[in-house]
Design an enzyme around this catalytic site. Sequence first.
Site, short mmCIF file in Angstrom:
data_model
loop_
_atom_site.label_atom_id
_atom_site.label_comp_id
_atom_site.label_asym_id
_atom_site.label_seq_id
_atom_site.Cartn_x
_atom_site.Cartn_y
_atom_site.Cartn_z
N HIS A 123 -1.88 -5.73 1.38
CA HIS A 123 -3.10 -6.25 1.09
C HIS A 123 -3.06 -7.59 0.88
O HIS A 123 -2.15 -8.08 0.14
CB HIS A 123 -4.01 -5.82 -0.21
CG HIS A 123 -5.17 -6.46 -0.76
ND1 HIS A 123 -6.44 -6.81 -0.13
CD2 HIS A 123 -5.15 -7.34 -1.76
CE1 HIS A 123 -7.12 -7.38 -0.77
NE2 HIS A 123 -6.36 -8.01 -1.65
N TYR A 169 -12.32 -2.00 -3.96
CA TYR A 169 -12.77 -2.47 -2.39
C TYR A 169 -14.20 -2.30 -2.51
O TYR A 169 -14.69 -1.88 -1.42
CB TYR A 169 -11.85 -1.30 -1.57
CG TYR A 169 -10.37 -1.92 -1.02
CD1 TYR A 169 -10.46 -2.99 -0.37
CD2 TYR A 169 -9.58 -1.04 -1.52
CE1 TYR A 169 -9.17 -3.46 0.29
CE2 TYR A 169 -8.30 -1.67 -0.74
CZ TYR A 169 -7.94 -2.90 -0.07
OH TYR A 169 -7.00 -3.14 0.44
N LYS A 202 1.04 -1.14 -0.06
CA LYS A 202 -0.07 -0.17 -0.08
C LYS A 202 0.93 1.17 0.11
O LYS A 202 2.12 1.23 0.11
CB LYS A 202 -0.83 -0.05 1.18
CG LYS A 202 -1.80 -1.12 1.20
CD LYS A 202 -3.10 -1.19 2.28
CE LYS A 202 -3.80 -2.44 2.17
NZ LYS A 202 -4.86 -2.34 3.15
N GLU A 208 -9.06 -10.63 -8.25
CA GLU A 208 -8.11 -9.43 -8.20
C GLU A 208 -6.80 -9.48 -8.76
O GLU A 208 -6.46 -8.69 -9.46
CB GLU A 208 -7.74 -9.51 -6.48
CG GLU A 208 -8.71 -9.22 -5.81
CD GLU A 208 -8.60 -9.16 -4.11
OE1 GLU A 208 -9.55 -8.95 -3.57
OE2 GLU A 208 -7.44 -9.51 -3.80
N ASN A 232 -2.29 0.10 6.80
CA ASN A 232 -1.59 -1.26 7.12
C ASN A 232 -0.69 -2.04 6.19
O ASN A 232 -0.79 -3.06 6.31
CB ASN A 232 -2.65 -1.87 7.69
CG ASN A 232 -3.71 -2.44 6.87
OD1 ASN A 232 -3.69 -2.23 5.57
ND2 ASN A 232 -4.73 -3.16 7.12
P1 ATP Z 1 -6.87 -5.91 2.86
O1 ATP Z 1 -8.53 -6.24 2.33
O2 ATP Z 1 -6.38 -4.56 2.60
O3 ATP Z 1 -6.00 -7.03 2.74
P2 ATP Z 1 -8.16 -6.90 5.40
O4 ATP Z 1 -8.64 -8.04 4.64
O5 ATP Z 1 -7.38 -7.24 6.52
O6 ATP Z 1 -7.31 -5.74 4.54
P3 ATP Z 1 -10.92 -5.61 5.39
O7 ATP Z 1 -11.75 -5.96 6.37
O8 ATP Z 1 -10.92 -6.32 4.01
O9 ATP Z 1 -9.02 -6.04 5.96
O10 ATP Z 1 -10.62 -3.85 5.43
C1 ATP Z 1 -9.93 -3.42 4.10
C2 ATP Z 1 -8.92 -2.32 4.68
O11 ATP Z 1 -10.07 -1.36 5.05
C3 ATP Z 1 -8.32 -2.69 5.68
O12 ATP Z 1 -6.95 -3.23 5.25
C4 ATP Z 1 -7.99 -1.29 6.32
O13 ATP Z 1 -7.12 -0.50 5.87
C5 ATP Z 1 -9.45 -0.66 6.02
N1 ATP Z 1 -10.25 -0.57 7.47
C6 ATP Z 1 -10.71 -1.78 7.64
N2 ATP Z 1 -11.33 -1.86 8.76
C7 ATP Z 1 -11.23 -0.56 9.03
C8 ATP Z 1 -11.55 0.33 10.30
N3 ATP Z 1 -12.48 -0.13 11.19
N4 ATP Z 1 -11.17 1.74 10.23
C9 ATP Z 1 -10.43 2.18 9.46
N5 ATP Z 1 -9.76 1.51 8.34
C10 ATP Z 1 -10.45 0.09 8.01
MG MG Z 2 -9.74 -7.72 2.72
#
Ligand code: ATP
Ligand code: MG
Length: 142
Positions: A117, A51, A11, A128, A114
């Site tokens: 992804h 997303y 990211k 994807e 974070n």
């Molecule tokens: P990714 O899809 O990026 O791998 P993930 O699968 O661990 O992450 P998801 O639930 O898919 O988590 O959420 C997608 C992204 O949205 C997260 O990586 C994070 O950057 C953001 N995100 C998720 N939950 C929150 C939250 N409560 N507050 C802020 N940002 C969030």
């Molecule tokens: Mg995710």
Amino acid sequence: MAGNKTLTIIKPGAVKNRHIGGIFAKIEEAGFRVSAIKSLKLAPAEAEVFYSIHRDKPFFQELVDFMSSGPVVAAVLKKEDAVEDFRELIGSTDPAEAKEGTIRKLFAESKSHNAIHGSDSDENAENECNFFFSKKEYLEKH
Ligand code: ATP
Ligand code: MG
């Protein structure tokens, strides 16, 4: 049967903080092969599509703004049980909850920034990978 590929994105924050090399070292040490890789900057509309599953979440706009805020590195990674093993390697969404040694524990700044992804299912991994890569961009036959 579990699939053998997953899609990752380094990211914008991790690219900016010069963690591309450190993160790919961890990925290759963990037994993943890089099958395709590129750098690019997502347009906001592209981040929205990528997303779109989170369209109705309160953090959606923040997520789209962040993911389109700077260059990213996308890659297709190959390994048996790739999706599950890669989620284990990157750790929990919130780095504060991620296990020691995971990529998010090592490189993430916060839950919203974070570092990386990882696809969450074989079906999403397939979609994807096709979102980012055409056949001719692969380093190996797939
Ligand atoms: P990714 O899809 O990026 O791998 P993930 O699968 O661990 O992450 P998801 O639930 O898919 O988590 O959420 C997608 C992204 O949205 C997260 O990586 C994070 O950057 C953001 N995100 C998720 N939950 C929150 C939250 N409560 N507050 C802020 N940002 C969030
Ligand atoms: Mg995710």
